[in-house]
Scaffold this motif. Sequence first.
Motif, PDB file in Angstrom:
ATOM      1  N   SER A 179       0.830  -1.192   0.000  1.00 32.76           N
ATOM      2  CA  SER A 179       0.000   0.000   0.000  1.00 32.76           C
ATOM      3  C   SER A 179       0.871   1.249   0.000  1.00 32.76           C
ATOM      4  O   SER A 179       2.090   1.178   0.105  1.00 32.76           O
TER       5      SER A 179
ATOM      6  N   THR B  26       5.026   3.492  -2.638  1.00 30.35           N
ATOM      7  CA  THR B  26       4.591   2.129  -2.342  1.00 30.35           C
ATOM      8  C   THR B  26       5.501   1.511  -1.286  1.00 30.35           C
ATOM      9  O   THR B  26       6.728   1.532  -1.406  1.00 30.35           O
TER      10      THR B  26
ATOM     11  N   PRO C 280      -3.297   4.201   4.951  1.00 33.13           N
ATOM     12  CA  PRO C 280      -3.198   3.436   3.710  1.00 33.13           C
ATOM     13  C   PRO C 280      -4.267   2.357   3.569  1.00 33.13           C
ATOM     14  O   PRO C 280      -4.426   1.772   2.500  1.00 33.13           O
ATOM     15  N   ARG C 281      -5.013   2.104   4.633  1.00 37.29           N
ATOM     16  CA  ARG C 281      -6.032   1.070   4.580  1.00 37.29           C
ATOM     17  C   ARG C 281      -7.418   1.642   4.298  1.00 37.29           C
ATOM     18  O   ARG C 281      -8.104   1.219   3.379  1.00 37.29           O
TER      19      ARG C 281
END
Length: 226
Positions: A2, A10, A84-85
């Motif tokens: 992510s 990334t 990032p989730r």
Amino acid sequence: MSACPFCQTTMRSTFLGGLPREECGGCGSVWFEGEALAKVMGGSISDALVRRAKGHPGVCKGCHAKLQYVPSCPDCGTSAPTCPRCGHAPLPVVEALGVTVEVCSDCAGVALDPGELQQLQQAAEAHRNEPLDVRPRLRLGTRPGCAACKRNVKPKYGFVFEERLYCGSCAPEGSVPFSDELSRAEPSAEFSTPHHSGYTAAIATTATGDATGSALLWLFNRVFGR
């Protein structure tokens, strides 16, 4: 894999010392999944961390301005720290034992930039062999009163949040009832520091050399552990 919460590069997944995380090759930050932290630390500690984070502002990594409910900094245009989730932005900043971390108040993930990593490791090392009191501290003026409405309130009838006393009407979400077992507050312009040897800070690097993961577990267990 992510995107980094801070620079959107990334990240790569790593697994050291029993604590999975993702590392950014761009800015050097790390991201710990909320579910992984909950499994290692326990659900109660993870829940306490989320409660602490709710309502707190984030901080711009460009100009250090406080951010609330915005996807980017209105002052310098830098993207706000983002989960990032779930995409929650800005990530609230939580301070514990002098260490600042970014926490997602939705999924309990934790992000640390390089400066916060160093701060965390230094704090863990500094308290390695020292007795450590982790009970909430309370800052009072010469006359105890609610930090919000200024109404006179006795500590034993008040609520503690971020080292300040509140009345029942003004107590923020996440505050706790004052208790002698939690904090022995004395009227002072300085923070009171109770003497208590019930907790001993201990940080042991695992066999894999994962000092960061060990330091993070040390911090949260000292602050939120029971």
